[in-house]
Design a protein around this motif. Structure first.
Motif, PDB file in Angstrom:
ATOM      1  N   PHE A  64       0.840  -1.198   0.000  1.00 58.80           N
ATOM      2  CA  PHE A  64       0.000   0.000   0.000  1.00 58.80           C
ATOM      3  C   PHE A  64       0.874   1.247   0.000  1.00 58.80           C
ATOM      4  N   THR A  65       0.355   2.308  -0.596  1.00 58.65           N
ATOM      5  CA  THR A  65       1.055   3.581  -0.610  1.00 58.65           C
ATOM      6  C   THR A  65       0.086   4.708  -0.286  1.00 58.65           C
ATOM      7  N   ILE A  66       0.450   5.532   0.676  1.00 56.97           N
ATOM      8  CA  ILE A  66      -0.365   6.691   1.023  1.00 56.97           C
ATOM      9  C   ILE A  66       0.263   7.927   0.401  1.00 56.97           C
ATOM     10  N   SER A  67      -0.585   8.807  -0.083  1.00 57.71           N
ATOM     11  CA  SER A  67      -0.097  10.057  -0.658  1.00 57.71           C
ATOM     12  C   SER A  67      -1.136  11.142  -0.421  1.00 57.71           C
ATOM     13  N   ARG A  68      -0.737  12.361  -0.646  1.00 61.90           N
ATOM     14  CA  ARG A  68      -1.670  13.464  -0.436  1.00 61.90           C
ATOM     15  C   ARG A  68      -1.500  14.499  -1.538  1.00 61.90           C
ATOM     16  N   ASP A  69      -2.551  15.239  -1.793  1.00 62.91           N
ATOM     17  CA  ASP A  69      -2.540  16.306  -2.779  1.00 62.91           C
ATOM     18  C   ASP A  69      -3.149  17.528  -2.110  1.00 62.91           C
TER      19      ASP A  69
END
Length: 120
Positions: free
Chosen positions: A67-72
């Protein structure tokens, strides 16, 4: 009142992928961090992944490397890319945002959750 709205859950076969998104009602740079938690039936809620304002991410042991978490910040969105899904990933996934006040107390906000079901 902060609102967090998740989307992207669904039914997928084992080995497949899903992408969860969470849109906040205010700028995410106002939070100290954002996270995804999950809760399966008759199990305790567990941290899946988190990301701080400074960009430091953390993952639960069972999802690390999948899993990979990211934000914008421009879209006030936090995303969880889930690959190589397993039946044991089946749960309701909740978006979480937190910040500390001037006294150091933590305040948390939660989304309503989105169901992820992985079939074997």
């Amino acid at each position: 009142q902060v609102q967090l709205v998740e989307s992207g859950g669904g039914l997928v076969q084992a080995g497949g992928s899903l992408r969860l998104s969470c849109v906040a009602s205010e700028s995410i740079i106002r939070f100290n961090g954002l996270a995804w938690y999950r809760q399966a039936p008759e199990k305790e809620r567990e941290l899946v992944a988190s990301i701080t304002l400074g960009g430091t991410s953390k993952y639960g042991e069972s999802v690390r490397d999948r899993f990979t978490i990211s934000r914008d910040s421009a879209k006030n969105t936090v995303t969880l890319q889930m690959n190589t899904l397993k039946p044991e990933d089946t749960a309701v996934y909740h978006c979480n945002a937190w910040r500390f006040d001037r006294l150091g107390d933590r305040h948390d906000w939660w989304g309503q959750g989105t169901q992820v079901t992985v079939s074997s």
